[in-house]
Design an enzyme around this catalytic site. Structure first.
Site, short mmCIF file in Angstrom:
data_model
loop_
_atom_site.label_atom_id
_atom_site.label_comp_id
_atom_site.label_asym_id
_atom_site.label_seq_id
_atom_site.Cartn_x
_atom_site.Cartn_y
_atom_site.Cartn_z
N SER A 42 41.65 22.99 35.84
CA SER A 42 40.73 22.72 36.95
C SER A 42 39.31 22.43 36.50
CB SER A 42 40.72 23.89 37.94
OG SER A 42 41.92 23.93 38.66
N LYS A 73 37.95 19.11 37.47
CA LYS A 73 37.30 18.86 38.74
C LYS A 73 35.82 18.47 38.59
CE LYS A 73 40.21 21.72 41.78
NZ LYS A 73 41.35 21.99 40.89
N TYR A 97 40.21 26.72 48.40
CA TYR A 97 40.44 25.98 47.16
C TYR A 97 41.69 25.12 47.29
CZ TYR A 97 40.48 25.37 42.07
OH TYR A 97 40.44 24.86 40.80
#
Length: 377
Positions: free
Chosen positions: A35, A38, A148
């Site tokens: 992640s 991101k 999330y």
């Protein structure tokens, strides 16, 4: 370290290669950053805003109609049919970048888990695109909550649609080339020079799916097809920190100064901010707090959690921070002029609480080292 700048680089431990050979970890070993991808997808989207291809608050219906047409799942009727409300407003890029669009990961929300089991054929072995993998409904009206989810995967696809190429092609040209980065690739890694340096290319993960970081079998990569802006990138930590340093210095290589400044602002409206605070104190809130204490004033910038107050001896106000999977964490603290990334590439089975402690040791101890260095100047 040198006389003008604080620099701390360290690689600890050994890699075990497919051959069984052990080698010391190297700073330029290729990591699965999960992640932490991101942040890079956020930069790519903001570059498209800067180019006039997108706006933060414009209606995305013409670019991603299958996203903006999503309804809100409120429950299931007695006969098992889903109860769906139409969207009250369009999803915007700002919502996608701040997890306030209503999209969420299926493993976080039980309603979405049930919907996915009934309608999405999750056991299929066919790799799926962003649109196919995240076909399920929203969990709240756009802009009215926080959870999330795959907003950055959608943002990555939107970048692809407005630029006409792949997310990797755009990132290479606009992020990696300006910073001299040549060791990045989305899953699957096919470049032989990168595969030889992959930390996850070991007996526990011969396909290099990033399973050590994800804390499972690497399903998100195995089930994906194409470039996923929310989780799909492999990159050395020594290169990832170049991105952090560029944003810290606001050197104009990636975005104009005003756009970088905007990343470090609170971007959640009142309803979304309330949802964010509820998530931070919820059952999995520790993952969303990325090392900060429960009750600390925090919001969400463009790219990660945003601290909204100083912490004595640690993060300054408006530090931007997030992580990747079970084992990676990063931060940019403009008030203290410090940024960093810490990555643990663990072997199975591993202790999740120990991983959290090691990440927190990195987050805190780097400030102790920084303070000691400043005292010597």
């Amino acid at each position: 370290m040198d006389s003008s700048h604080f620099v701390y680089n360290k690689a600890i431990g050994e890699r075990t290669l497919l051959s069984g050979e052990k080698k010391p970890q190297q700073l330029d070993d290729v990591l699965y950053i999960a992640s932490a991808t991101k942040l890079l997808a956020t930069i790519a989207a903001l570059q498209c805003v800067q180019d006039g291809l997108l706006t933060l608050d414009g209606d995305l219906s013409s670019i991603a109609p299958e996203l903006t047409a999503k309804h809100v799942l409120t429950g299931f009727a007695d006969d098992g049919s889903p109860q769906l409300d139409p969207p009250a407003r369009p999803i915007t890029l700002r919502m996608l970048l701040t997890h306030s669009s209503g999209t969420c990961y299926h493993f976080i929300n039980p309603l979405i888990t049930k919907w996915r089991t009934q309608f999405a054929n999750p056991e299929s072995d066919n790799p799926r695109t962003v649109e196919e993998m995240f076909s399920y409904p929203l969990i709240f009206q756009p802009g009215t909550g926080w959870m999330y989810g795959p907003g950055l995967d959608w943002a990555g696809r939107i970048v692809e649609r407005v630029t006409g190429g792949t997310l990797m092609e755009f990132m290479q040209k606009r992020i990696f080339d300006p910073l001299g980065i040549a060791s990045a690739q989305f899953y699957p890694v096919t470049c032989e020079d990168l595969r030889a340096r992959l930390v996850d290319l070991n007996p526990n993960d011969p396909g290099a799916t990033g399973s050590a970081v994800l804390g499972g079998g690497g399903e998100m990569n195995l089930r994906g097809r194409g470039d996923f802006g929310g989780h799909g990138l492999f990159l050395p930590g020594s290169d990832f920190v170049k991105v952090l340093r560029s944003l810290l210095a606001n050197d104009g290589l990636l975005l104009n100064p005003a756009a970088v400044d905007d990343m470090f602002q609170q971007h959640l409206g009142p309803e979304a901010a309330a949802g964010h605070q509820a998530a931070l104190s919820g059952p999995v809130g520790a993952h969303f707090r990325v090392g900060t204490d429960l009750g600390m004033k925090a919001g969400h910038g463009l790219g990660g959690l945003l601290t909204l107050e100083d912490v004595d001896g640690w993060y300054g106000e408006r530090t931007l921070t997030w992580g990747g999977g079970m084992t990676l964490t990063w931060f940019i603290d403009r008030k203290n002029n410090l940024c960093g990334v810490g990555a643990i590439q663990a072997a199975f089975p591993f202790d999740g609480e120990l991983m959290a402690e090691l990440k927190q040791t990195f987050r805190r101890d780097i400030y102790h080292k920084y303070t000691a260095w400043k005292g010597q100047q």
